[in-house]
Design a protein around this motif. Structure first.
Motif, PDB file in Angstrom:
ATOM      1  N   ASP A 258       0.982  -1.505   0.251  1.00 59.92           N
ATOM      2  CA  ASP A 258      -0.228  -0.215   0.112  1.00 59.92           C
ATOM      3  C   ASP A 258       1.206   1.169  -0.130  1.00 59.92           C
ATOM      4  OD1 ASP A 258      -2.367  -1.574  -0.236  1.00 59.92           O
ATOM      5  OD2 ASP A 258      -2.176  -1.616   1.936  1.00 59.92           O
ATOM      6  N   GLY A 259       2.273   1.052   0.028  1.00 57.54           N
ATOM      7  CA  GLY A 259       2.933   2.266   0.273  1.00 57.54           C
ATOM      8  C   GLY A 259       3.133   3.553   0.810  1.00 57.54           C
ATOM      9  N   PHE A 260       3.315   4.289   1.166  1.00 54.76           N
ATOM     10  CA  PHE A 260       3.844   5.803   2.125  1.00 54.76           C
ATOM     11  C   PHE A 260       2.705   7.122   1.657  1.00 54.76           C
ATOM     12  CE2 PHE A 260       7.291   2.981   0.646  1.00 54.76           C
ATOM     13  CZ  PHE A 260       8.063   2.707   1.667  1.00 54.76           C
ATOM     14  N   LEU A 261       1.763   7.172   1.316  1.00 55.08           N
ATOM     15  CA  LEU A 261       0.968   7.770   1.545  1.00 55.08           C
ATOM     16  C   LEU A 261       0.442   7.756   2.508  1.00 55.08           C
ATOM     17  CD1 LEU A 261      -0.759   8.579  -1.940  1.00 55.08           C
ATOM     18  CD2 LEU A 261       1.667   9.742  -1.246  1.00 55.08           C
ATOM     19  N   VAL A 262      -0.333   8.936   3.548  1.00 49.69           N
ATOM     20  CA  VAL A 262      -0.896   9.019   4.786  1.00 49.69           C
ATOM     21  C   VAL A 262      -2.444   9.191   5.012  1.00 49.69           C
ATOM     22  CG1 VAL A 262      -0.836   8.995   7.788  1.00 49.69           C
ATOM     23  CG2 VAL A 262       1.137   8.148   5.904  1.00 49.69           C
ATOM     24  N   LEU A 286       8.012   4.002  -3.859  1.00 49.24           N
ATOM     25  CA  LEU A 286       9.334   5.406  -4.159  1.00 49.24           C
ATOM     26  C   LEU A 286       9.073   5.648  -5.247  1.00 49.24           C
ATOM     27  CD1 LEU A 286      10.504   4.023  -0.943  1.00 49.24           C
ATOM     28  CD2 LEU A 286       9.107   5.811  -0.751  1.00 49.24           C
ATOM     29  N   THR A 287       9.101   6.569  -6.309  1.00 50.12           N
ATOM     30  CA  THR A 287       8.945   7.065  -7.872  1.00 50.12           C
ATOM     31  C   THR A 287       8.606   8.322  -7.516  1.00 50.12           C
ATOM     32  OG1 THR A 287       6.447   6.602  -8.259  1.00 50.12           O
ATOM     33  CG2 THR A 287       9.188   4.963  -8.014  1.00 50.12           C
ATOM     34  N   ARG A 288       8.481   8.879  -8.601  1.00 46.84           N
ATOM     35  CA  ARG A 288       8.076  10.436  -9.010  1.00 46.84           C
ATOM     36  C   ARG A 288       6.939  10.303  -9.507  1.00 46.84           C
ATOM     37  NH1 ARG A 288      11.952  13.786  -6.102  1.00 46.84           N
ATOM     38  NH2 ARG A 288      13.666  13.450  -6.578  1.00 46.84           N
ATOM     39  N   SER A 289       7.166   9.675 -10.489  1.00 41.09           N
ATOM     40  CA  SER A 289       6.320   9.453 -11.150  1.00 41.09           C
ATOM     41  C   SER A 289       5.421   7.932 -11.420  1.00 41.09           C
ATOM     42  CB  SER A 289       6.268  10.412 -12.806  1.00 41.09           C
ATOM     43  OG  SER A 289       6.951   8.887 -13.149  1.00 41.09           O
ATOM     44  N   SER A 290       4.074   7.714 -12.185  1.00 41.66           N
ATOM     45  CA  SER A 290       3.362   7.082 -11.715  1.00 41.66           C
ATOM     46  C   SER A 290       4.461   5.695 -11.754  1.00 41.66           C
ATOM     47  CB  SER A 290       2.063   6.733 -12.864  1.00 41.66           C
ATOM     48  OG  SER A 290       1.633   5.898 -12.266  1.00 41.66           O
ATOM     49  N   LEU A 318       0.022  10.089  -7.311  1.00 39.04           N
ATOM     50  CA  LEU A 318       0.787  10.788  -5.547  1.00 39.04           C
ATOM     51  C   LEU A 318       1.887  10.850  -5.464  1.00 39.04           C
ATOM     52  CD1 LEU A 318       0.429  14.099  -4.454  1.00 39.04           C
ATOM     53  CD2 LEU A 318      -0.845  12.283  -2.462  1.00 39.04           C
ATOM     54  N   SER A 319       3.468  11.578  -5.678  1.00 42.76           N
ATOM     55  CA  SER A 319       4.215  10.667  -4.803  1.00 42.76           C
ATOM     56  C   SER A 319       5.070  11.119  -3.726  1.00 42.76           C
ATOM     57  CB  SER A 319       5.958  11.072  -5.823  1.00 42.76           C
ATOM     58  OG  SER A 319       7.334  10.831  -5.145  1.00 42.76           O
ATOM     59  N   ALA A 320       5.383   9.931  -2.966  1.00 47.26           N
ATOM     60  CA  ALA A 320       5.546  10.071  -2.153  1.00 47.26           C
ATOM     61  C   ALA A 320       7.191  10.987  -1.252  1.00 47.26           C
ATOM     62  CB  ALA A 320       5.852   8.587  -0.802  1.00 47.26           C
ATOM     63  N   LEU A 321       7.689  11.694  -2.436  1.00 44.97           N
ATOM     64  CA  LEU A 321       9.102  12.270  -2.349  1.00 44.97           C
ATOM     65  C   LEU A 321       9.028  13.206  -2.355  1.00 44.97           C
ATOM     66  CD1 LEU A 321      10.736   9.112  -4.438  1.00 44.97           C
ATOM     67  CD2 LEU A 321      10.166   9.624  -2.089  1.00 44.97           C
ATOM     68  N   ASN A 322       9.954  13.944  -1.862  1.00 49.94           N
ATOM     69  CA  ASN A 322       9.572  15.486  -2.176  1.00 49.94           C
ATOM     70  C   ASN A 322      10.728  16.217  -3.365  1.00 49.94           C
ATOM     71  OD1 ASN A 322      10.871  18.449  -2.557  1.00 49.94           O
ATOM     72  ND2 ASN A 322      12.367  18.528  -0.022  1.00 49.94           N
ATOM     73  N   PRO A 323       9.395  16.776  -4.449  1.00 45.74           N
ATOM     74  CA  PRO A 323       9.935  17.139  -5.314  1.00 45.74           C
ATOM     75  C   PRO A 323      10.794  17.914  -5.647  1.00 45.74           C
ATOM     76  CG  PRO A 323       7.716  17.808  -4.674  1.00 45.74           C
ATOM     77  CD  PRO A 323       8.059  17.111  -3.228  1.00 45.74           C
ATOM     78  N   THR A 324      11.464  18.717  -4.821  1.00 43.01           N
ATOM     79  CA  THR A 324      12.220  19.361  -5.052  1.00 43.01           C
ATOM     80  C   THR A 324      13.693  19.013  -4.605  1.00 43.01           C
ATOM     81  OG1 THR A 324      11.630  20.780  -2.967  1.00 43.01           O
ATOM     82  CG2 THR A 324      10.766  21.356  -4.586  1.00 43.01           C
ATOM     83  N   LYS A 325      13.562  18.322  -4.157  1.00 49.55           N
ATOM     84  CA  LYS A 325      15.540  17.851  -3.750  1.00 49.55           C
ATOM     85  C   LYS A 325      15.826  16.224  -4.654  1.00 49.55           C
ATOM     86  CE  LYS A 325      16.123  19.718   1.077  1.00 49.55           C
ATOM     87  NZ  LYS A 325      15.507  19.446   2.244  1.00 49.55           N
ATOM     88  N   PRO A 326      16.612  15.823  -4.076  1.00 49.82           N
ATOM     89  CA  PRO A 326      16.851  14.971  -4.945  1.00 49.82           C
ATOM     90  C   PRO A 326      16.843  13.709  -3.224  1.00 49.82           C
ATOM     91  CG  PRO A 326      19.232  15.921  -5.092  1.00 49.82           C
ATOM     92  CD  PRO A 326      18.290  17.476  -4.479  1.00 49.82           C
ATOM     93  N   VAL A 327      16.300  12.465  -3.604  1.00 49.87           N
ATOM     94  CA  VAL A 327      16.131  11.447  -2.522  1.00 49.87           C
ATOM     95  C   VAL A 327      17.823  10.840  -1.809  1.00 49.87           C
ATOM     96  CG1 VAL A 327      14.494   9.932  -2.109  1.00 49.87           C
ATOM     97  CG2 VAL A 327      13.479  12.429  -2.893  1.00 49.87           C
ATOM     98  N   HIS A 328      17.306  10.716  -0.995  1.00 46.97           N
ATOM     99  CA  HIS A 328      18.365  10.065   0.030  1.00 46.97           C
ATOM    100  C   HIS A 328      17.943   9.136  -0.091  1.00 46.97           C
ATOM    101  CE1 HIS A 328      22.330  12.514  -0.814  1.00 46.97           C
ATOM    102  NE2 HIS A 328      21.223  12.963  -0.934  1.00 46.97           N
TER     103      HIS A 328
END
Ligand code: SAM
Length: 482
Positions: A258-262, A286-290, A318-328
Motif C-alpha cells: 500500500d505504499g507510503f501516502l498517509v 518510492l518513485t517520482r512519477s506513476s 501522488l509521489s511520496a517524495l520531496n519533488p524539490t530535492k534529490p532523495v537519499h
C-alpha cells in the motif's frame, strides 16, 4: 506537545518522564518515574525499581540531577519480600558479556579508570561507607537522561534492532538533518525511530517563519510504518510516552502493498530508510512519477505483469517524495541475495550512486593478565602450598621491579625472594579477600568477525526531476537576480 525527555531532558529527572536507570555497562532499566504507585499495592515507598543491585524507590530519584549516583534504598524491603517481590514491568535486558562483571554496580568500591580501562579499587578506608551500603543493600545506580543510544541498548526487543554504529552512519549518509522528512519502514522495536526523530527535530515552533515554509515542514518529521499489529501498537504507545508524537507519525501498513501516502497526503520525503525483508517490493512506491507496479505482488519490481500490461491507476498519482530535492535512500539487509535484488530494482527505477557498505564494529578487550595467586586458582588449577609460594614469589618479584623502577627509573630484573612466612599469610589473606592484586602484561583480543556482521547497507540517490519548464523558471529567476 513537543516536549520530550529525548529532545529536552532538562537538568533533573522529572515525574512521569522516562529516565534510564544505569546499572552497569550493557545493563540499563528504562523507567518512567512515578511519584505514587498507580497500581496501589500499598508500598509505603511508592513505585520501586527492583534490581539485583538493590531497590530504588522512584521518589528518591525524582528531582535528582542527571548523572547522579544513587545508593540502593536502605528501607526495609521485608514487606515487598512477603508480597512476592513486586517487580517493574520492564526488566532490564542483560547482555551476556563476561567483561560486564568488571563494571561498577556489583562492586561498589570499584571504579573504572577512564584513562586505561583498568579497574581501580579504593582503599579499605575509602570503601568503608560503600561497604556499609553494600551490607544494607547491594550497590548503586546512575540516573541518566534518555538518549537514542541508551534507549537502543535498553529498549524492550520485539524484533532485531538497528544499533548505534549503523544508525549514526545511515543518518549521516541519508542526510537526515533538522527539518528533514524521513520515511522509515518497518519500525520494529523503534530503535531507528528514536535516533531519526532526534536527527530531524528542529526545535519547538518559532514565531518568525522566515522562509515562508509552514511550521510543520520546518519541524522535521519521521513517517514510520509497521505492518505487525502489536508492534505498531506498542511503538505508538512508546512514542507517546516519550513525547515524540509531534515528530513521529506511525502508520499500521504493509508498505509493499500500500505504499507510503498517509491519509492521501504525501510525506514529501527527503530521506528513506528501509529495514524490511524485501525492500525491492517497496521501491516501486518510492518513485517520482506513476510507478510500473505489477498487478500481482509476486513479480519483480519494474517488470510488467504476466499479461504484459500494468493496472490502470484509479486515483491520480501522488509521489511520496520531496519533488524539490534529490532523495537519499538506505536499505538494511542481512543477506547478499537481498542486496542483489534490491540493487536490481533500484537500477530499473532510476536510482543512481548505488553503493553498498558494511560496517564492521569490533570491540577490543584490553586487560592486564593477572599474576599471583589467580594464575592458578582462577583457571581451576589445583593450588598446592608450593604453587601458592611460586605465585607469591612472582608477586614480590614484580613488586620489587616496580619499586626500583619508580624510585631509580631503572629497569632491574627482580630476584625471586623466598616468601617470608609472616608476609605469606598476610598477602594470602588480602588476595583471598581480593583487596589487592598485582597486574601483569597488557593483552588484548577482539571479537571474531562473524559476530560483528549486522547487515549490508545499500545507499542510493533518486535525482530531482527537471523539466523544460523547470529550466525556464530557473533561468527566469537567475536573470532577474543579476
Ligand atoms: N528498524 C527497526 C528497529 O531499529 O527497531 C527494526 C525493524 S525489524 C528488523 C523489521 C520490521 O519490519 C518488523 O517489525 C516487521 O514487522 C516489519 N515489516 C516487514 N515487512 C513489512 C512491510 N511490508 N510493511 C511494513 N512493515 C513490515
Amino acid at each position: 506537545s513537543h516536549s520530550s525527555p529525548f529532545l529536552h531532558p532538562g537538568a533533573v529527572a522529572k515525574t512521569d518522564r522516562l529516565s534510564i536507570v544505569h546499572l552497569k555497562r550493557d545493563l540499563q532499566a528504562p523507567t518512567i518515574l512515578k511519584d505514587h504507585d498507580e497500581d496501589d499495592e500499598g508500598y509505603s515507598e511508592g513505585k520501586v525499581v527492583n534490581t539485583r543491585f538493590g531497590s530504588f524507590p522512584h521518589i528518591t530519584l525524582i528531582g535528582l540531577p542527571w548523572g547522579a549516583q544513587v545508593r540502593a534504598s536502605k528501607v526495609d524491603t521485608g514487606s515487598r519480600g512477603r508480597r512476592g517481590q513486586k517487580q517493574e514491568k520492564k526488566q532490564p535486558q542483560e547482555k551476556k558479556r563476561k567483561r560486564d562483571d568488571a563494571d561498577s554496580a556489583e562492586h561498589p568500591n570499584k571504579r573504572r579508570d577512564s584513562e586505561n580501562g583498568d579497574v581501580a579499587i579504593s582503599t579499605p578506608a575509602e570503601g568503608k561507607e560503600e561497604k556499609e551500603a553494600e551490607t544494607a543493600a547491594s550497590g548503586f545506580i546512575h540516573l541518566l537522561p534518555p538518549t537514542p543510544e541508551n534507549w537502543t541498548s535498553s529498549l524492550p526487543h520485539r524484533t532485531q534492532v538497528v544499533y548505534t554504529p549503523d544508525y549514526s552512519y545511515i543518518l549521516h549518509r541519508i542526510r537526515a538533518r533538522p527539518g528533514s522528512s524521513i520515511i522509515e519502514a518497518g519500525a520494529g522495536s523503534g530503535s531507528f525511530t528514536h535516533a531519526s526523530a532526534r536527527a530531524v527535530f528542529h526545535g519547538y515552533p518559532r514565531e518568525a517563519d522566515v522562509n515562508g515554509t509552514s511550521q510543520e515542514e520546518k519541524l522535521g518529521k519521521v513517517w514510520s510504518f509497521e505492518f505487525h499489529e502489536l508492534r505498531h501498537q506498542k511503538l505508538g504507545e512508546e512514542i507517546k510516552e516519550h513525547g515524540l508524537d509531534g515528530v513521529v507519525q506511525i502508520t499500521h501498513r504493509d508498505v509493499c502493498e500500500d505504499g507510503f501516502l498517509v491519509e492521501e497526503q504525501s510525506p514529501k520525503a527527503d530521506a528513506i530508510f528501509l529495514d524490511l525483508p524485501a525492500p525491492w517490493l517497496a521501491l516501486p512506491h518510492l518513485t517520482r512519477s506513476s510507478p510500473p507496479i505489477p498487478s500481482h505482488g509476486t513479480s519483480e519490481a519494474g517488470t510488467p505483469a504476466a499479461n504484459g500490461t500494468t493496472e490502470a491507476p484509479t486515483t491520480p498519482f501522488l509521489s511520496a517524495l520531496n519533488p524539490t530535492k534529490p532523495v537519499h535512500l538506505c536499505t538494511f539487509s542481512p543477506c547478499i541475495e537481498q542486496v542483489q535484488r534490491t540493487i536490481s530494482a533500484m537500477r530499473k527505477l532510476g536510482w543512481v550512486d548505488i553503493e553498498m557498505v558494511e560496517l564492521s564494529q569490533k570491540r577490543f578487550e584490553v586487560r592486564r593478565e593477572r599474576i599471583g595467586i589467580d594464575n592458578g586458582a582462577q583457571r581451576g588449577l589445583q593450588t598446592t602450598p608450593a604453587s601458592v609460594d611460586e605465585a607469591l614469589a612472582r608477586l614480590i618479584e614484580v613488586e620489587g621491579t616496580f619499586k626500583t623502577f619508580h624510585e631509580t627509573g631503572e629497569k632491574v630484573e627482580g630476584k625471586k625472594d623466598k616468601v617470608n612466612p609472616n608476609n605469606r599469610e598476610k598477602i594470602l589473606e588480602s588476595l583471598v579477600e581480593r583487596k589487592v592484586y598485582k597486574e601483569g602484561n597488557l593483552v588484548h583480543r577482539c571479537e571474531p568477525e562473524i559476530k560483528t556482521h549486522t547487515s549490508y547497507l545499500v545507499f542510493a540517490v533518486l535525482p530531482q526531476e527537471w523539466s523544460a519548464e523547470d529550466e525556464e523558471k530557473a533561468r527566469a529567476k537567475w536573470v532577474v537576480k543579476i
